[in-house]
Design a protein around this motif. Structure first.
Motif, PDB file in Angstrom:
ATOM      1  N   SER A  24       0.815  -1.206   0.000  1.00 55.97           N
ATOM      2  CA  SER A  24       0.000   0.000   0.000  1.00 55.97           C
ATOM      3  C   SER A  24       0.855   1.266   0.000  1.00 55.97           C
ATOM      4  CB  SER A  24      -0.941   0.005   1.210  1.00 55.97           C
ATOM      5  OG  SER A  24      -0.206  -0.087   2.408  1.00 55.97           O
ATOM      6  N   LEU A  25       0.325   2.306  -0.671  1.00 55.52           N
ATOM      7  CA  LEU A  25       1.033   3.572  -0.787  1.00 55.52           C
ATOM      8  C   LEU A  25       1.093   4.302   0.550  1.00 55.52           C
ATOM      9  CD1 LEU A  25      -0.402   4.942  -4.140  1.00 55.52           C
ATOM     10  CD2 LEU A  25       1.865   3.997  -3.764  1.00 55.52           C
ATOM     11  N   THR A  26       2.196   5.004   0.766  1.00 60.60           N
ATOM     12  CA  THR A  26       2.352   5.831   1.966  1.00 60.60           C
ATOM     13  C   THR A  26       2.530   7.303   1.629  1.00 60.60           C
ATOM     14  OG1 THR A  26       4.734   5.394   1.932  1.00 60.60           O
ATOM     15  CG2 THR A  26       3.371   3.949   3.317  1.00 60.60           C
ATOM     16  N   LYS A  27       2.960   7.620   0.399  1.00 60.07           N
ATOM     17  CA  LYS A  27       3.213   9.020   0.040  1.00 60.07           C
ATOM     18  C   LYS A  27       3.167   9.192  -1.469  1.00 60.07           C
ATOM     19  CE  LYS A  27       4.753  13.241   1.304  1.00 60.07           C
ATOM     20  NZ  LYS A  27       4.226  14.076   2.389  1.00 60.07           N
ATOM     21  N   ILE A  28       2.507  10.271  -1.915  1.00 53.05           N
ATOM     22  CA  ILE A  28       2.508  10.699  -3.307  1.00 53.05           C
ATOM     23  C   ILE A  28       2.938  12.156  -3.327  1.00 53.05           C
ATOM     24  CG2 ILE A  28       1.145  11.049  -5.387  1.00 53.05           C
ATOM     25  CD1 ILE A  28      -0.751   8.882  -4.410  1.00 53.05           C
ATOM     26  N   LEU A  29       3.890  12.498  -4.181  1.00 52.82           N
ATOM     27  CA  LEU A  29       4.504  13.813  -4.105  1.00 52.82           C
ATOM     28  C   LEU A  29       4.843  14.341  -5.496  1.00 52.82           C
ATOM     29  CD1 LEU A  29       5.978  15.962  -2.211  1.00 52.82           C
ATOM     30  CD2 LEU A  29       8.020  14.550  -2.523  1.00 52.82           C
ATOM     31  N   LEU A  36       7.235  15.993 -12.452  1.00 49.17           N
ATOM     32  CA  LEU A  36       7.644  14.712 -11.881  1.00 49.17           C
ATOM     33  C   LEU A  36       6.723  14.330 -10.734  1.00 49.17           C
ATOM     34  CD1 LEU A  36      11.534  15.150 -11.701  1.00 49.17           C
ATOM     35  CD2 LEU A  36      10.203  13.978 -13.469  1.00 49.17           C
ATOM     36  N   LEU A  37       6.429  13.038 -10.647  1.00 46.96           N
ATOM     37  CA  LEU A  37       5.607  12.499  -9.569  1.00 46.96           C
ATOM     38  C   LEU A  37       6.406  11.414  -8.863  1.00 46.96           C
ATOM     39  CD1 LEU A  37       2.773  12.290  -8.179  1.00 46.96           C
ATOM     40  CD2 LEU A  37       2.259  10.487  -9.846  1.00 46.96           C
ATOM     41  N   PHE A  38       6.488  11.514  -7.543  1.00 46.98           N
ATOM     42  CA  PHE A  38       7.204  10.532  -6.735  1.00 46.98           C
ATOM     43  C   PHE A  38       6.193   9.746  -5.905  1.00 46.98           C
ATOM     44  CE2 PHE A  38       9.969  14.076  -7.570  1.00 46.98           C
ATOM     45  CZ  PHE A  38      11.185  13.504  -7.883  1.00 46.98           C
ATOM     46  N   THR A  39       6.375   8.437  -5.837  1.00 49.76           N
ATOM     47  CA  THR A  39       5.475   7.593  -5.054  1.00 49.76           C
ATOM     48  C   THR A  39       6.288   6.693  -4.141  1.00 49.76           C
ATOM     49  OG1 THR A  39       5.397   5.878  -6.780  1.00 49.76           O
ATOM     50  CG2 THR A  39       3.701   7.590  -6.845  1.00 49.76           C
ATOM     51  N   ALA A  40       5.741   6.412  -2.964  1.00 44.84           N
ATOM     52  CA  ALA A  40       6.392   5.524  -2.004  1.00 44.84           C
ATOM     53  C   ALA A  40       5.335   4.645  -1.352  1.00 44.84           C
ATOM     54  CB  ALA A  40       7.149   6.330  -0.950  1.00 44.84           C
ATOM     55  N   SER A  41       5.775   3.535  -0.793  1.00 41.55           N
ATOM     56  CA  SER A  41       4.845   2.571  -0.222  1.00 41.55           C
ATOM     57  C   SER A  41       5.491   1.861   0.955  1.00 41.55           C
ATOM     58  CB  SER A  41       4.429   1.542  -1.287  1.00 41.55           C
ATOM     59  OG  SER A  41       5.488   0.635  -1.526  1.00 41.55           O
ATOM     60  N   LYS A  42       4.772   0.885   1.482  1.00 45.16           N
ATOM     61  CA  LYS A  42       5.326   0.044   2.553  1.00 45.16           C
ATOM     62  C   LYS A  42       6.351  -0.946   2.010  1.00 45.16           C
ATOM     63  CE  LYS A  42       1.408   0.476   5.705  1.00 45.16           C
ATOM     64  NZ  LYS A  42       0.344  -0.229   6.462  1.00 45.16           N
ATOM     65  N   THR A  59      13.476   3.772 -10.277  1.00 45.88           N
ATOM     66  CA  THR A  59      13.290   3.521  -8.848  1.00 45.88           C
ATOM     67  C   THR A  59      14.547   3.939  -8.099  1.00 45.88           C
ATOM     68  OG1 THR A  59      14.119   1.254  -9.034  1.00 45.88           O
ATOM     69  CG2 THR A  59      11.743   1.570  -9.282  1.00 45.88           C
ATOM     70  N   TYR A  60      14.392   4.117  -6.796  1.00 42.84           N
ATOM     71  CA  TYR A  60      15.508   4.474  -5.922  1.00 42.84           C
ATOM     72  C   TYR A  60      15.782   3.279  -5.017  1.00 42.84           C
ATOM     73  CZ  TYR A  60      14.541   9.150  -7.666  1.00 42.84           C
ATOM     74  OH  TYR A  60      14.344  10.234  -8.488  1.00 42.84           O
ATOM     75  N   ASN A  61      16.870   2.586  -5.307  1.00 46.14           N
ATOM     76  CA  ASN A  61      17.171   1.316  -4.649  1.00 46.14           C
ATOM     77  C   ASN A  61      18.231   1.515  -3.579  1.00 46.14           C
ATOM     78  OD1 ASN A  61      17.513  -1.319  -3.954  1.00 46.14           O
ATOM     79  ND2 ASN A  61      17.992  -2.068  -6.001  1.00 46.14           N
ATOM     80  N   GLY A  62      17.858   1.294  -2.316  1.00 47.65           N
ATOM     81  CA  GLY A  62      18.829   1.481  -1.240  1.00 47.65           C
ATOM     82  C   GLY A  62      18.265   1.237   0.141  1.00 47.65           C
ATOM     83  N   HIS A  63      16.937   1.342   0.290  1.00 47.69           N
ATOM     84  CA  HIS A  63      16.308   1.093   1.592  1.00 47.69           C
ATOM     85  C   HIS A  63      15.995  -0.399   1.770  1.00 47.69           C
ATOM     86  CE1 HIS A  63      15.848   5.033   3.356  1.00 47.69           C
ATOM     87  NE2 HIS A  63      15.308   5.530   2.258  1.00 47.69           N
ATOM     88  N   ASN A  64      15.842  -0.794   3.023  1.00 47.31           N
ATOM     89  CA  ASN A  64      15.487  -2.177   3.352  1.00 47.31           C
ATOM     90  C   ASN A  64      14.203  -2.263   4.168  1.00 47.31           C
ATOM     91  OD1 ASN A  64      17.800  -3.547   2.169  1.00 47.31           O
ATOM     92  ND2 ASN A  64      19.005  -2.560   3.790  1.00 47.31           N
ATOM     93  N   GLY A  65      13.385  -1.225   4.112  1.00 46.32           N
ATOM     94  CA  GLY A  65      12.139  -1.212   4.865  1.00 46.32           C
ATOM     95  C   GLY A  65      11.138  -0.264   4.227  1.00 46.32           C
ATOM     96  N   ALA A  66       9.959  -0.185   4.817  1.00 48.00           N
ATOM     97  CA  ALA A  66       8.894   0.684   4.317  1.00 48.00           C
ATOM     98  C   ALA A  66       9.358   2.133   4.246  1.00 48.00           C
ATOM     99  CB  ALA A  66       7.668   0.573   5.220  1.00 48.00           C
ATOM    100  N   ILE A  67       8.846   2.865   3.252  1.00 48.05           N
ATOM    101  CA  ILE A  67       9.136   4.295   3.117  1.00 48.05           C
ATOM    102  C   ILE A  67       7.952   5.056   3.705  1.00 48.05           C
ATOM    103  CG2 ILE A  67       9.779   6.147   1.556  1.00 48.05           C
ATOM    104  CD1 ILE A  67      11.682   3.710   1.540  1.00 48.05           C
ATOM    105  N   TRP A  68       8.176   5.795   4.765  1.00 46.71           N
ATOM    106  CA  TRP A  68       7.089   6.494   5.445  1.00 46.71           C
ATOM    107  C   TRP A  68       6.874   7.905   4.920  1.00 46.71           C
ATOM    108  CZ3 TRP A  68       4.259   3.043   7.220  1.00 46.71           C
ATOM    109  CH2 TRP A  68       4.709   1.986   8.028  1.00 46.71           C
ATOM    110  N   ASP A  69       7.923   8.539   4.402  1.00 43.37           N
ATOM    111  CA  ASP A  69       7.784   9.934   3.974  1.00 43.37           C
ATOM    112  C   ASP A  69       8.899  10.250   2.986  1.00 43.37           C
ATOM    113  OD1 ASP A  69       6.652  12.444   3.862  1.00 43.37           O
ATOM    114  OD2 ASP A  69       7.546  13.166   5.728  1.00 43.37           O
TER     115      ASP A  69
END
Length: 274
Positions: A24-29, A36-42, A59-69
């Motif tokens: 599920s999505l957590t942020k649309i920016l 440009l539209l940026f999207t993030a999710s759990k 995509t931006y590859n580097g995190h290992n968990g949900a993106i909250w903001d």
């Protein structure tokens, strides 16, 4: 579900469906220019798209968990992301390269650039025997980000911060907390300037009007409230029949847009609307 306070005329248009996230999505920016539209999710991969046609750029590859903001600089050169993997990453927007990764001792919940893009702020959760912190980095001082040494830490002793935005001017930030309070903090001194207790449940979203004079809040208490962004003078309340997850002030009309619903696990036989 959504609510609009005034009548809108809907025009026929073909929606663009963007499909990329597995959770599920957590942020649309949008960026400042709106192209440009940026999207993030759990999920752990933020995405960037052309807003005009929905083409995914990468995509931006580097995190290992949900993106909250996440937040993007005014010139669209840098993106910052707050993640449950206990880090905040500064990215090169165009290449997707990690410029700096700022580790924390608990999940990073919210983040933002100051109005001049010179100051980066992020907040951490009260978790893993760690207090909630608001951290500030001056991006003009490379040593601060290279050594993960913020020039100011504000420890939050009561309810943790769930959302953070910069205020009307660059002198203060506005925070929304898990107990429903909203606060102003002077980032130069760490002093709490104002606090409001109009809400009685988790603050899910904070947004400013285009001229940055009004603040709209969204809360799990099923209301959104409008305030003067500088004085916190209460202006109006918008009541719904379910938790409000996000609220926005139209930049071109006298409209307030609310979005909300319930998590599936929170729906009971006595309250089935979502």
């Amino acid at each position: 579900h959504y609510y609009i306070t005034n009548n809108l005329r809907f025009y026929r248009m073909k929606p663009i469906l963007l499909q990329a996230h597995e959770r599920s999505l957590t942020k649309i920016l949008y960026n400042k220019d709106g192209d440009l539209l940026f999207t993030a999710s759990k999920h752990n991969l933020p995405n960037v798209w052309w807003s005009i046609n929905g083409e995914r750029l990468g995509t931006y590859n580097g995190h290992n968990g949900a993106i909250w903001d996440m937040a993007v600089s005014s010139d669209s050169s840098q993106l910052i992301t707050a993640s449950a993997d206990q880090s905040c990453i500064i990215w090169d927007c165009e290449t997707g390269k990690i410029l700096h990764q700022l580790p924390a001792k608990s999940p990073v919940r919210s983040c933002g650039f100051s109005l001049t893009d010179n100051i980066l702020c992020f907040t951490t959760d009260r978790a893993m025997n760690q207090p909630c912190f608001i951290k500030f980095f001056d991006l003009r001082d490379k040593e601060q980000v290279e050594t993960n040494s913020p020039f100011r830490d504000i420890e939050i002793e009561d309810a943790k911060v769930n959302r953070m935005i910069w205020g009307t001017v660059e002198d203060y930030i506005i925070t929304g907390h898990e107990n429903g309070q909203i606060c102003q903090y002077d980032w130069k001194t760490g002093e709490r300037l104002r606090v409001d207790h109009s809400h009685d449940a988790l603050i899910k979203d904070l947004q400013l009007s285009k001229d940055r004079t009004m603040l709209i809040t969204a809360s799990k208490d099923t209301t959104a409230k409008l305030f003067d962004a500088k004085t916190f003078q209460f202006l109006k309340s918008y009541k719904t029949d379910r938790p409000v997850n996000s609220a926005a002030i139209s930049p071109i009309k006298h409209h307030i847009l609310l979005g909300g619903g319930q998590e599936a696990m929170e729906v009971t036989t006595s309250h089935t609307k979502s």
